[in-house]
Design a protein around this motif. Sequence first.
Motif, short mmCIF file in Angstrom:
data_model
loop_
_atom_site.label_atom_id
_atom_site.label_comp_id
_atom_site.label_asym_id
_atom_site.label_seq_id
_atom_site.Cartn_x
_atom_site.Cartn_y
_atom_site.Cartn_z
N GLY A 62 1.60 -3.01 9.67
CA GLY A 62 1.77 -4.40 9.25
C GLY A 62 2.65 -4.60 8.03
N GLY A 63 3.34 -3.54 7.58
CA GLY A 63 4.20 -3.66 6.41
C GLY A 63 5.66 -3.81 6.79
N ALA A 64 6.53 -3.73 5.77
CA ALA A 64 7.96 -3.90 6.01
C ALA A 64 8.68 -2.56 6.14
N GLY A 65 7.98 -1.47 5.83
CA GLY A 65 8.57 -0.14 6.02
C GLY A 65 9.74 0.18 5.11
N MET A 66 9.70 -0.32 3.88
CA MET A 66 10.80 0.02 2.96
C MET A 66 10.74 1.48 2.54
N ASN A 67 11.89 2.08 2.30
CA ASN A 67 11.90 3.42 1.72
C ASN A 67 11.79 3.28 0.19
N VAL A 68 11.80 4.41 -0.51
CA VAL A 68 11.56 4.37 -1.96
C VAL A 68 12.68 3.59 -2.67
N VAL A 89 1.56 -6.84 -7.50
CA VAL A 89 1.85 -6.19 -6.21
C VAL A 89 2.04 -4.69 -6.32
N SER A 90 2.38 -4.21 -7.52
CA SER A 90 2.86 -2.82 -7.60
C SER A 90 1.75 -1.80 -7.31
N ILE A 91 0.49 -2.14 -7.60
CA ILE A 91 -0.57 -1.15 -7.35
C ILE A 91 -0.79 -1.01 -5.85
N ASN A 92 -0.63 -2.12 -5.12
CA ASN A 92 -0.72 -2.06 -3.65
C ASN A 92 0.40 -1.20 -3.07
N VAL A 93 1.64 -1.63 -3.38
CA VAL A 93 2.79 -1.06 -2.67
C VAL A 93 3.23 0.27 -3.25
N THR A 98 0.90 4.95 -1.62
CA THR A 98 1.35 6.35 -1.64
C THR A 98 0.17 7.28 -1.40
N SER A 99 -0.94 7.06 -2.11
CA SER A 99 -2.11 7.93 -1.96
C SER A 99 -2.62 7.91 -0.52
N ILE A 100 -2.75 6.71 0.03
CA ILE A 100 -3.32 6.60 1.39
C ILE A 100 -2.35 7.20 2.41
N LEU A 101 -1.06 6.90 2.26
CA LEU A 101 -0.09 7.42 3.23
C LEU A 101 0.02 8.94 3.18
N LYS A 102 0.03 9.48 1.95
CA LYS A 102 0.26 10.92 1.82
C LYS A 102 -1.00 11.73 2.07
N GLN A 103 -2.16 11.18 1.71
CA GLN A 103 -3.39 11.99 1.77
C GLN A 103 -4.46 11.44 2.70
N GLY A 104 -4.35 10.18 3.12
CA GLY A 104 -5.43 9.56 3.90
C GLY A 104 -5.50 10.06 5.34
N THR A 105 -6.67 9.88 5.94
CA THR A 105 -6.82 10.20 7.37
C THR A 105 -6.24 9.02 8.17
N GLY A 235 -7.83 14.85 -4.69
CA GLY A 235 -7.64 13.65 -5.51
C GLY A 235 -6.59 13.79 -6.59
N PHE A 236 -6.51 14.95 -7.24
CA PHE A 236 -5.56 15.09 -8.34
C PHE A 236 -4.12 15.07 -7.81
N VAL A 237 -3.89 15.82 -6.73
CA VAL A 237 -2.53 15.84 -6.17
C VAL A 237 -2.15 14.44 -5.71
N ALA A 238 -3.10 13.74 -5.06
CA ALA A 238 -2.82 12.37 -4.61
C ALA A 238 -2.46 11.49 -5.82
N ALA A 239 -3.22 11.65 -6.91
CA ALA A 239 -2.95 10.83 -8.10
C ALA A 239 -1.57 11.16 -8.67
N MET A 240 -1.22 12.43 -8.72
CA MET A 240 0.07 12.82 -9.30
C MET A 240 1.24 12.37 -8.41
#
Length: 389
Positions: A62-68, A89-93, A98-105, A235-240
Amino acid sequence: MTNPGMDEDVFEAFIEQLKRFVRERLVPAEEQTIADNQVPDDIVAEMREMGLFGITMPIEYGGAGMNVSQYIETMRQLSWATPAFRSLVSINVGMTCTSILKQGTEEQKSEWLPRLANGAIAAFALTEPDSGSDSAALKTRAIKDGDDYVLTGTKRYITNAPFADLVLVMARTNPEKLPKNAHISSFLVPADTPGVTIGKPDAKMGQQGAQIADVILEEVRVPASALLGGEEGKGFVAAMQSLDNGRLSVAAASAGYAARALESGLRYAMERKAFGEPIAQFQLIQAMLADSKAEIYAAECMIADATRRADAGERISLEASCAKMFASEMCGRVVDRVVQIHGGAGYLKEYDAERFFRDARLYRIYEGTTQIQQLVIAKNMIRDFAASA
Ligand code: COS
């Protein structure tokens, strides 16, 4: 493989629309945002409608799929206006996505990314009363109890906590410090979970409208499915990883806000007369304008390079820290010069220069102080040198 992100033509049209929105809606709403210490509801609704809360979420969520590069450019443009708008908005996007995309199930991505893209607000809860720079020393505990985890602890200076629907909480799943900080795990905690209390918003030096508060967790019971990635110790790697991204966002915010401040300095210098001519004609004023312009350009080039590398799949911890350190320090110098160009008027509340000066101060502190960026940069230099020797 390079992440192409959003179609380039669509992105350019979006940026044009965003620039108009920033100048025609956000800048005029600054006064009310600052007075109420809150972004007005109608502006939040318009930001949701523009899809600003979901720019980085992939299209299938449901997002816009922007790259970095595109996301960071969006943050830079948004940061022409007072910092509260980007902050919302910045904490969401940035960090949470990043945490959910990189580390989430897959289940966590499907559950949370569409909600966040739709405008549910996220908070990122890493910092604590006794651990700021030393993130791995955090004390919040998450204890396994049957199929659940029970979380107890206090998180401090948490941006958006008073508005949050979701809090991404970093907690200890092991009381001992483990190698590579594997004693830390992340949890997706809905803010209305029993036992979660949000403190009173802290009164701050600047950045009014961007609220921060404590998040207090008292025996907060969440199912094991709330553990990010379904595995303890990530959690630490996700945070970093999220902080690499968040630091680029602060670099962009600094560059965007410095440009706004410089424009106000230039306008004042063109209008204000001394000794019979606009002060912009004096070489010592010109030196301040020119140094500021060159430094903003340098920050923009660093940001463009770091984001291009991120999209090419490189780990950019060093570049993100360089960009964050340089851009935030640069923004501090620019707003200081803009006050100076304004002379006595620069010290008055009546002019914008005074609040630019207060607002910019935070950029050198959050998402890692300048001193933490120096540590990260040097650490990476030493590691790369040792690896190549
Ligand atoms: N990407 C992927 N993995 C990472 C990573 C990143 N950006 N950063 C760290 N890791 C992993 C690595 O596995 C690393 O081991 P290697 O270096 O051997 O690869 C491991 O985590 C441990 O990292 P590190 O050695 O850097 O941990 P430290 O405890 O020494 O970290 C600092 C120290 C100061 C860098 C860290 O605690 C930090 O950034 N603190 C500031 C926190 C902050 O910015 N807070 C702001 C508010 S939060 S919004």
